[in-house]
Design a protein around this motif. Structure first.
Motif, PDB file in Angstrom:
ATOM      1  N   UNK A  37       0.825  -1.209   0.000  1.00  0.00           N
ATOM      2  CA  UNK A  37       0.000   0.000   0.000  1.00  0.00           C
ATOM      3  C   UNK A  37       0.855   1.254   0.000  1.00  0.00           C
ATOM      4  N   UNK A  38       0.371   2.285  -0.677  1.00  0.00           N
ATOM      5  CA  UNK A  38       0.965   3.625  -0.623  1.00  0.00           C
ATOM      6  C   UNK A  38      -0.159   4.621  -0.372  1.00  0.00           C
ATOM      7  N   UNK A  39       0.067   5.563   0.543  1.00  0.00           N
ATOM      8  CA  UNK A  39      -0.953   6.535   0.937  1.00  0.00           C
ATOM      9  C   UNK A  39      -0.357   7.935   0.911  1.00  0.00           C
ATOM     10  N   UNK A  40      -1.115   8.881   0.392  1.00  0.00           N
ATOM     11  CA  UNK A  40      -0.719  10.275   0.427  1.00  0.00           C
ATOM     12  C   UNK A  40      -1.744  11.109   1.156  1.00  0.00           C
ATOM     13  N   UNK A  41      -1.306  11.904   2.147  1.00  0.00           N
ATOM     14  CA  UNK A  41      -2.228  12.728   2.930  1.00  0.00           C
ATOM     15  C   UNK A  41      -1.456  13.803   3.671  1.00  0.00           C
ATOM     16  N   UNK A  84       2.629   3.377   9.677  1.00  0.00           N
ATOM     17  CA  UNK A  84       1.170   3.483   9.534  1.00  0.00           C
ATOM     18  C   UNK A  84       0.659   2.673   8.342  1.00  0.00           C
ATOM     19  N   UNK A  85      -0.540   2.154   8.492  1.00  0.00           N
ATOM     20  CA  UNK A  85      -1.203   1.450   7.401  1.00  0.00           C
ATOM     21  C   UNK A  85      -2.666   1.872   7.324  1.00  0.00           C
ATOM     22  N   UNK A 348      -3.327   3.694  -2.669  1.00  0.00           N
ATOM     23  CA  UNK A 348      -3.088   2.679  -3.695  1.00  0.00           C
ATOM     24  C   UNK A 348      -2.844   1.344  -3.005  1.00  0.00           C
ATOM     25  N   UNK A 349      -3.433   0.298  -3.516  1.00  0.00           N
ATOM     26  CA  UNK A 349      -3.199  -1.035  -2.981  1.00  0.00           C
ATOM     27  C   UNK A 349      -2.982  -2.033  -4.111  1.00  0.00           C
TER      28      UNK A 349
END
Length: 360
Positions: A37-41, A84-85, A348-349
């Motif tokens: 996973x990739x996260x943007x915030x 974090x996930x 994104x996963x």
């Protein structure tokens, strides 16, 4: 039907080769879901995390099943997750990885023309609500989970509780009842203090094939003396039983599936006002082709102590092959008060499923 789904999930875990295992009397199955996973915030850049605006994570869940004979089998679910996930943890400090036992049960099942019976004992998910049947990243069509579900300090934790449960179906009716060592709002290990018996259960009715409505609830003490919201001067946790009531529905026809839950939680205190919270979400998934689908989820929560929250999440998913699923999702959250009234998260996963089984 929830009970039938639970029974069906257990049988599905046995895999095609274990159909022969049922005749042979025993077998073993191992299934795993591996997620990158990739996260943007902007939450990632704010205190106390104060990091980069993007974060990578991983989530691995392994589901072993051992069929002992025609009626008895053992199931489990073990996960490893980085931090974090989960979206709820994006603003929390720290990095790392943690392993958790989600389920480990000894099960007895019986099927007849009149219905089904499934008896389980061990570590298991709460019998309250319906989303936990779709918790796996390969089953959840979106990146995040509904706002009432989480790990710590959520009204319904994804972590397991220790206890026993009976699921049964008869005709269009299904039901379940569970007794556990702790609350779905605060699962406790068998090796710690402040364990208090909790009841949870529910029932449902299938109006027609693909359309089911249900009700569920839980009741029992939820606090422990080291809980973040157990304040000085509070009475014994055993004297503060929480209770919850939920309504759920699911509908599927052709390439479309929809889910909805509405839940009310009451968490009592004496030194501060009792927390009363109303939470709900609606979700829809539309298959566009054998490789593509889209999904949306709207959620809202309100209570009289902290800010009410609204969220909207949308995603598009593509299947490169039968083992992998790529999801791209965007979530918008709005808070009724506070200095930061809204939050935007892009996720994104890449989900990969693995499966091996053997029979004897």
């Amino acid at each position: 039907m929830k009970a039938a789904c639970c029974f069906g999930v257990a049988l599905c875990l046995l895999g095609p080769r274990l159909t022969t295992a049922q005749e042979a009397g025993s077998g073993v199955d191992l299934r795993a879901t591996v997620t990158a996973q990739a996260v943007g915030s902007s939450e990632l850049t704010e205190a106390p995390r104060s990091g980069a605006p993007m974060a990578a994570g991983a989530h691995i869940v392994v589901y072993p099943t051992i069929k002992l004979d025609e009626h008895w089998f053992v199931t489990g679910a073990v996960q490893l997750v980085t931090r974090p996930y989960y979206y709820a943890d994006l603003s929390a400090a720290g990095y790392g990885a943690e392993g958790e036992l989600l389920q480990a049960t000894l099960n007895y099942s019986r099927v007849s023309q009149k219905g089904t019976l499934l008896v389980r004992a061990g570590e298991m998910s709460t019998a309250f609500g319906s989303f936990l049947l779709r918790y796996d990243d390969a089953e959840n069509p979106l990146v995040n989970v509904p706002m009432e579900y989480g790990y710590y300090y959520s009204p319904v934790s994804i972590l397991g509780v220790a206890g026993a449960q009976i699921d049964a179906t008869r005709g269009k009716w299904d039901g379940r009842i569970q007794f556990a060592n702790s609350s779905p709002a605060n699962p406790r290990s068998l090796f710690v203090h402040d364990q208090y018996g909790n009841w949870a259960g529910g029932a449902g009715y299938t109006i027609r094939q693909g359309f089911r409505i249900g009700i569920s609830g839980y009741r029992g003490p939820y606090l422990d003396r080291h809980y973040a919201y157990f304040f000085p001067g509070e009475v014994s946790p055993s004297k503060l039983p929480a209770h919850a009531l939920g309504l759920d529905a699911n509908w599927a026809h052709g390439h479309t599936a929809a889910y909805a839950e509405v839940q009310r939680f009451v968490m009592p205190y004496t030194v501060i006002p009792t927390l009363r919270e109303l939470v709900g979400y609606g979700e829809i998934r539309q298959v566009l082709s054998p490789r593509w689908f889209v999904a949306d989820r709207y959620g809202q929560s309100s209570n009289h102590i902290v800010a009410s929250t609204r969220s909207f999440e949308t995603s598009a998913a593509f299947r490169p092959d039968r083992l992998q699923l790529l999801k791209i999702g965007y979530e918008f959250e709005h808070y009724s008060s506070g200095s930061e009234r809204q939050n935007n998260i892009l996720g994104f996963q890449l989900v990969t499923t693995l499966h091996r089984s053997a029979a004897w």
